[in-house]
Scaffold this motif. Structure first.
Motif, short mmCIF file in Angstrom:
data_model
loop_
_atom_site.label_atom_id
_atom_site.label_comp_id
_atom_site.label_asym_id
_atom_site.label_seq_id
_atom_site.Cartn_x
_atom_site.Cartn_y
_atom_site.Cartn_z
N ALA A 1 5.17 -5.49 -14.00
CA ALA A 1 6.28 -5.00 -13.82
C ALA A 1 6.36 -4.23 -12.65
O ALA A 1 7.07 -4.02 -11.25
CB ALA A 1 6.41 -3.35 -14.55
N ALA A 2 5.44 -3.01 -11.59
CA ALA A 2 5.16 -2.84 -10.46
C ALA A 2 5.50 -3.31 -9.17
O ALA A 2 6.23 -3.49 -8.73
CB ALA A 2 4.45 -1.32 -10.46
N PHE A 3 4.52 -4.84 -9.53
CA PHE A 3 4.63 -5.36 -8.41
C PHE A 3 6.05 -6.66 -8.66
O PHE A 3 6.31 -6.55 -7.62
CB PHE A 3 3.41 -6.86 -8.26
CG PHE A 3 2.29 -6.13 -7.77
CD1 PHE A 3 2.11 -5.67 -6.09
CD2 PHE A 3 1.19 -5.70 -8.29
CE1 PHE A 3 1.58 -6.08 -5.49
CE2 PHE A 3 0.22 -4.96 -7.28
CZ PHE A 3 0.34 -5.20 -5.95
N SER A 4 6.34 -7.04 -9.71
CA SER A 4 7.91 -7.31 -9.76
C SER A 4 8.87 -6.55 -8.05
O SER A 4 9.68 -7.54 -8.28
CB SER A 4 8.54 -7.86 -11.02
OG SER A 4 9.04 -6.04 -11.28
N VAL A 5 8.34 -5.41 -8.34
CA VAL A 5 10.52 -4.66 -8.00
C VAL A 5 8.93 -4.81 -6.23
O VAL A 5 10.24 -5.11 -5.09
CB VAL A 5 9.82 -2.88 -7.80
CG1 VAL A 5 10.91 -2.54 -7.66
CG2 VAL A 5 10.41 -3.26 -9.52
#
Length: 400
Positions: A292-296
């Motif tokens: 989820a963090a890397f998608s941002v």
């Protein structure tokens, strides 16, 4: 694991690799088709997503049938549809609508190969051997997906897109031949305490199985995010490279995404072994939170630097793959006796429903913001984070 079981596992994995090797030819060549067919982002999302939508429609029937019909028959239908889809897209498709039809046939084909092939493998093994076989199956499918990008790029450069799709079609024919040769001719023996099969599409017993539904919820958002990145990763890198330029030594977008897939395979196997030692829930929680963090972060990286964009794509893909085997293995082991086919059918159906929404959502976001604006990729990829975290929350609550 006995030698005969090793050979059987290797044959099934080889067949799955051949069936999957052409699956991502379109995403690998998507920048060219965007120009050649004058596609909008939403249309491109539909072309990629149609594969998953057709899969969702077909998989509950085809996988549930494996509780009643020998798996090799289902597998042969799947491999045949896959061959027709790839050959048809490469040689006959002339635009959005004809391409959409062949993409739907490809989804039906994979519905007849992926989970039916995995179920044939799982029916033969139990315990740790089964878990490791599921992990190697996931690794083989992941390796084929990664190689799909590289092979498509190489064949397109050498002989055009038709050759790239033809390669996938021929490979699918070989997959069907292996399946017919090695898969059992009869149904697996039923456990003495196993209930008789219910109605073909009666998933109520699976829905009541909270441990299985927990892993299914996690797999749904896992595939949602994975499909979005697979569909648009090459186009994202191409846009970043075109805007800022790249050093001469740096490989092209398709080659970078192939590397991302290979890293993901290694991470997937490692994640399954780690899950057996430290618990599936812990590994899945960390994997989904980092993804989820890397998608941002990845969307912003495309604005900052092509090198950073490439690194983030590889790292994000690795985070997604970290819990791939753990989620599927969890569903397989949580399935009730006599309900493995139906459980895996619902698992795959829900997962690929997410796989349909992911690419389409990215395409819609790009159209809303405008593909000429760098910030479009921030929204296109970043909007996936809330869905991933919501899936993690559902998984944790159902697991209690």
């Amino acid at each position: 694991m006995p030698l005969a079981d090793r050979h059987f596992t290797a044959a099934i994995v080889a067949a799955q690799v051949l069936a999957q090797i052409g699956a991502f030819t379109l995403p690998a060549l998507l920048p060219g088709y965007l120009d050649r067919w004058d596609l909008s982002g939403t249309e491109a999302g539909w072309l990629v997503g149609a594969f998953f939508a057709a899969y969702v429609t077909a998989v509950p029937v085809l996988v549930s049938l494996t509780d009643r019909v020998p798996g090799w028959r289902i597998y042969l239908v799947g491999a045949g549809c896959t061959a027709v889809a790839h050959l048809g897209f490469g040689l006959l498709a002339e635009g959005f609508w004809s391409g959409l039809a062949f993409r739907a046939i490809a989804g039906i084909g994979w519905a007849g190969c992926y989970m039916p092939g995995l179920k044939v493998l799982a029916d033969r093994l139990e315990g740790a051997a089964q878990s490791r076989a599921v992990s190697w199956h996931a690794a083989g499918v992941g390796m084929a997906g990664a190689a799909s990008f590289a092979m498509a790029g190489l064949l397109d450069a050498a002989a055009g897109p038709a050759a790239a799709f033809a390669f996938g079609g021929i490979a699918a024919i070989a997959a069907g031949a292996i399946g017919v040769a090695v898969m059992p001719r009869g149904l697996p023996p039923r456990a003495p305490d196993a209930p008789p099969p219910g109605a073909l599409l009666d998933f109520r017993p699976v829905l009541r199985n909270r441990p299985a539904m927990a892993w299914i919820a996690g797999y749904t958002v896992h595939t949602w995010e994975l499909a979005a990145l697979r569909a648009w990763g090459v186009a994202f890198l191409a846009a970043s490279f075109a805007r800022d330029g790249v050093p001469g030594w740096m490989p092209g977008p398709a080659a970078i995404f192939t590397a991302a897939g290979l890293v993901g395979i290694a991470v997937s196997v490692t994640g399954n072994e780690t899950a057996q030692k430290h618990g599936r829930a812990k590994v899945v929680t960390w994997a989904m939170a980092m993804a989820a963090a890397f998608s941002v972060v990845t969307g912003f990286a495309g604005i900052a630097s092509p090198l950073l964009a490439a690194f983030c794509v590889i790292a994000w893909n690795a985070c997604i793959y970290l819990d791939s085997s753990a989620l599927t293995g969890g569903t397989v082991q949580a399935a009730a006796p006599g309900m493995r086919g139906a459980t895996m059918g619902l698992h795959s159906m829900c997962g690929y429903a997410g796989g349909f929404l992911g690419p389409l959502g990215v395409g819609i976001a790009l159209d809303l913001v405008g593909t000429d604006r760098a910030v479009a990729w921030v929204l296109a990829f970043g909007h996936l984070a809330p869905f991933t975290l919501a899936g993690l929350l559902v998984l944790r609550r159902l697991s209690r």
